[in-house]
Design a protein around this motif. Structure first.
Motif, PDB file in Angstrom:
ATOM      1  N   ASP B  14     -65.005 -29.307 -73.767  1.00 52.30           N
ATOM      2  CA  ASP B  14     -63.695 -28.838 -74.227  1.00 52.30           C
ATOM      3  C   ASP B  14     -62.737 -28.900 -73.047  1.00 52.30           C
ATOM      4  O   ASP B  14     -63.106 -28.537 -71.934  1.00 52.30           O
ATOM      5  N   ASP B  15     -61.543 -29.372 -73.288  1.00 57.13           N
ATOM      6  CA  ASP B  15     -60.599 -29.478 -72.161  1.00 57.13           C
ATOM      7  C   ASP B  15     -59.953 -28.141 -71.838  1.00 57.13           C
ATOM      8  O   ASP B  15     -59.395 -27.970 -70.766  1.00 57.13           O
ATOM      9  N   ASN B  39     -63.976 -33.129 -70.370  1.00 61.54           N
ATOM     10  CA  ASN B  39     -63.528 -34.214 -71.247  1.00 61.54           C
ATOM     11  C   ASN B  39     -64.723 -35.106 -71.563  1.00 61.54           C
ATOM     12  O   ASN B  39     -65.823 -34.900 -71.054  1.00 61.54           O
ATOM     13  N   GLY B  40     -64.486 -36.105 -72.400  1.00 63.54           N
ATOM     14  CA  GLY B  40     -65.567 -36.967 -72.854  1.00 63.54           C
ATOM     15  C   GLY B  40     -66.259 -37.716 -71.730  1.00 63.54           C
ATOM     16  O   GLY B  40     -67.484 -37.842 -71.717  1.00 63.54           O
ATOM     17  N   ARG B  41     -65.457 -38.182 -70.790  1.00 61.56           N
ATOM     18  CA  ARG B  41     -66.055 -38.975 -69.719  1.00 61.56           C
ATOM     19  C   ARG B  41     -67.038 -38.140 -68.904  1.00 61.56           C
ATOM     20  O   ARG B  41     -68.152 -38.574 -68.610  1.00 61.56           O
ATOM     21  N   GLN B  42     -66.587 -36.904 -68.596  1.00 59.79           N
ATOM     22  CA  GLN B  42     -67.465 -35.998 -67.848  1.00 59.79           C
ATOM     23  C   GLN B  42     -68.742 -35.709 -68.650  1.00 59.79           C
ATOM     24  O   GLN B  42     -69.836 -35.646 -68.098  1.00 59.79           O
ATOM     25  N   ALA B  43     -68.557 -35.556 -69.951  1.00 60.22           N
ATOM     26  CA  ALA B  43     -69.710 -35.257 -70.812  1.00 60.22           C
ATOM     27  C   ALA B  43     -70.735 -36.388 -70.743  1.00 60.22           C
ATOM     28  O   ALA B  43     -71.940 -36.145 -70.622  1.00 60.22           O
ATOM     29  N   MET B  64     -61.073 -39.029 -72.439  1.00 58.05           N
ATOM     30  CA  MET B  64     -61.915 -39.575 -73.502  1.00 58.05           C
ATOM     31  C   MET B  64     -62.075 -38.493 -74.552  1.00 58.05           C
ATOM     32  O   MET B  64     -62.516 -37.385 -74.255  1.00 58.05           O
ATOM     33  N   ASP B  65     -61.677 -38.803 -75.777  1.00 57.81           N
ATOM     34  CA  ASP B  65     -61.697 -37.756 -76.805  1.00 57.81           C
ATOM     35  C   ASP B  65     -63.049 -37.692 -77.534  1.00 57.81           C
ATOM     36  O   ASP B  65     -63.970 -38.455 -77.233  1.00 57.81           O
ATOM     37  N   GLY B  66     -63.123 -36.768 -78.465  1.00 56.79           N
ATOM     38  CA  GLY B  66     -64.375 -36.538 -79.182  1.00 56.79           C
ATOM     39  C   GLY B  66     -64.867 -37.754 -79.963  1.00 56.79           C
ATOM     40  O   GLY B  66     -66.056 -38.038 -80.019  1.00 56.79           O
ATOM     41  N   TYR B  67     -63.945 -38.499 -80.552  1.00 55.92           N
ATOM     42  CA  TYR B  67     -64.350 -39.694 -81.318  1.00 55.92           C
ATOM     43  C   TYR B  67     -65.037 -40.711 -80.422  1.00 55.92           C
ATOM     44  O   TYR B  67     -66.055 -41.297 -80.785  1.00 55.92           O
ATOM     45  N   GLN B  68     -64.438 -40.897 -79.256  1.00 55.86           N
ATOM     46  CA  GLN B  68     -65.018 -41.877 -78.328  1.00 55.86           C
ATOM     47  C   GLN B  68     -66.403 -41.437 -77.867  1.00 55.86           C
ATOM     48  O   GLN B  68     -67.289 -42.260 -77.690  1.00 55.86           O
ATOM     49  N   VAL B  69     -66.545 -40.118 -77.684  1.00 51.71           N
ATOM     50  CA  VAL B  69     -67.863 -39.606 -77.286  1.00 51.71           C
ATOM     51  C   VAL B  69     -68.884 -39.893 -78.397  1.00 51.71           C
ATOM     52  O   VAL B  69     -69.975 -40.406 -78.136  1.00 51.71           O
ATOM     53  N   LEU B  70     -68.498 -39.619 -79.628  1.00 51.46           N
ATOM     54  CA  LEU B  70     -69.413 -39.849 -80.758  1.00 51.46           C
ATOM     55  C   LEU B  70     -69.816 -41.323 -80.830  1.00 51.46           C
ATOM     56  O   LEU B  70     -70.970 -41.653 -81.098  1.00 51.46           O
ATOM     57  N   GLU B  71     -68.871 -42.189 -80.572  1.00 48.22           N
ATOM     58  CA  GLU B  71     -69.148 -43.624 -80.584  1.00 48.22           C
ATOM     59  C   GLU B  71     -70.184 -43.986 -79.530  1.00 48.22           C
ATOM     60  O   GLU B  71     -71.143 -44.698 -79.795  1.00 48.22           O
TER      61      GLU B  71
END
Lengths: 117, 349
Positions: B14-15, B39-43, B64-71
């Motif tokens: 979460d940001d 953020n997504g990248r850190q995740a 990097m948002d949640g959608y990109q992470v899911l991808e």
């Protein structure tokens, strides 16, 4: 009375009960610091006409404000988020001013509540 | 919902720092270990270096948002099964739907209700545990290739009807054999036997799902789909006999007893799925086809053949495999006579 309008007392009380007073004190400090920072960034995004960043920053304020019971502020932030999503920031200046002064009220109120026994 | 879910290693993405603190606190109070990413990248960085049982994922984030992470999670095999719970605002339900379509398990609206948090995390962790267990079982019963194929094609292990071929095999006169040698030699023999049989079966895409004493049951066509399951089962059977012949040469050279096996094969609709309890489960098939394969295996002794197959298996075979029609036979457990075929061993199919 002022405090109750700005911060939803029920949300705040529940938070204190569930998470502990010490934790909520820390949370309030973080919230005030972070929200101040986010508002600064909102001004920068406005100046840069970066509506995507504007929407995202407003979104962030909306979310954490709701968690602390700052429901009015959260609603205001929601309006800013919607404005950001329209890609048109021409009306955003006055909105941001209102959010900014709204945040100051929230901050004062939270500090009062924080110092209550 | 249980109040003492076993603790898990969770990643909160979460940001917003307030949200991270709140979620983290709630989760730690429930006994979980929590790591944070802004953020997504850190995740993704953290996922690359640590194991997590569950991810709580914000949608709107910088970089990097949640959608990109899911991808990204879908792209990587070892990440695909980590349950993701999306955390979102109530008015973001459209986004939540998109996230679930992209593979997220569940969602929570912010501000997060602690009771719901506990319930959703508990359910998510339980799913992860079952998936890990399934994967482990498939690994144990299938070869690395089959397990890999299964993971890539996605697990479809729930109870369902499948067209498959079932094989039963056992060692003839095993009891007499076991009485004639030391227990250590018997176990040694069984281990060699199983190793050889597994190799032949999995080499043809089959999965050994039961081993009892000197007998085994294998399935071709489930859980992994095999377009030519009957043909592959028969090929596996021929290889099994060939391997036993080679093994016997070895046994004879060291003056040890020879073994002979009987194999029964039947094809048709089976009900396949996981059975058992949460602690112990196995992938298995039930139905008439399974019973028939078992009966045919038993019938090999009466017919004096090594491999017996049913009519529907024979019909699916290519011309490369010879069979001989043994006519109708009264097989135990069947009211009507069934037509059976022998597969002559030693043929190079």
């Amino acid at each position: 009375m002022q405090a109750q309008l700005v911060i939803d007392p029920r949300t705040y009380r529940q938070l204190k009960e569930q998470m502990g007073a010490d934790f909520v004190r820390e949370l309030v400090e973080t919230y005030c610091h972070e929200t101040g920072r986010l508002i600064e960034q909102l001004y920068q995004a406005l100046a840069a006409h970066d509506s995507a960043a504007f929407a995202r920053l407003a979104h962030s304020i909306k979310s954490s404000s709701a968690s602390l019971g700052a429901l009015n502020l959260s609603q205001q932030a929601r309006q800013l988020e919607l404005t950001g999503q329209t890609n048109d920031l021409s009306e955003a200046g006055p909105q941001l001013e209102r959010l900014s002064s709204g945040f100051l009220k929230v901050k004062r109120c939270l500090e009062e509540l924080r110092d209550e026994p | 919902m249980s109040h003492n879910t076993s603790p898990g290693r969770l990643l909160v993405v979460d940001d917003n720092k307030v949200n991270r603190l709140l979620l983290g606190r709630g989760l730690e109070q429930q006994g979980h270990r929590v790591a944070f990413a802004e953020n997504g990248r850190q995740a993704l960085d953290m996922l690359a270096h640590n194991n997590f049982d569950l991810i709580l994922l914000d949608i709107q984030m910088p970089e990097m948002d949640g959608y990109q992470v899911l991808e990204k999670l879908q792209e990587k095999l070892e990440w695909r099964d980590i349950p993701v719970i999306v955390t979102s605002a109530l008015e973001e339900l459209d986004s939540v739907v998109r996230c679930i379509e992209m593979g997220a398990e569940d969602y929570l609206t912010k501000p997060v209700n602690p009771v719901l948090l506990r319930a959703r995390i508990g359910a998510g962790l339980e799913k992860k545990r079952l998936r890990d267990q399934q994967r482990e079982l498939v690994r144990r019963f299938a070869t690395a290739e089959v397990a890999q194929d299964l993971e890539e094609s996605g697990f479809a292990l729930g109870g369902r009807f499948v067209e498959a071929t079932v094989m039963f095999s056992d060692i003839r006169g095993f009891t007499t054999l076991a009485e004639a040698q030391s227990p250590a030699d018997t176990i040694d023999l069984l281990n060699t036997y199983y190793t050889l049989m597994f190799e032949a079966i999995s080499g043809q895409g089959g999965v050994v799902n039961q081993m009892v004493g000197d007998g085994l049951m294998a399935i071709f066509g489930a859980p992994l789909l095999l377009p030519r399951h009957a043909e592959q089962a028969v090929r596996a059977a021929l290889e099994m006999i060939e391997m036993i012949d080679l093994f016997n040469l070895d046994q004879a050279a060291t003056s040890r007893p020879l073994i002979h096996i009987g194999i029964g094969i039947a094809s048709g609709t089976v009900i396949a799925g996981y059975t058992g309890t949460q602690r112990r489960a196995t992938y298995t098939c039930v139905g008439d086809t399974v019973n028939l394969a078992a009966r045919l295996e038993a019938y090999t002794k009466i017919a004096g053949q090594s491999i017996l197959i049913d009519e529907s298996t024979r019909q699916s075979l290519s011309a490369a495999i010879q069979t001989s029609d043994l006519g109708l036979a009264q097989v135990t457990g069947k009211v009507q006579e069934v037509r059976i075929y022998a597969v002559p061993t030693g043929q190079k199919a």
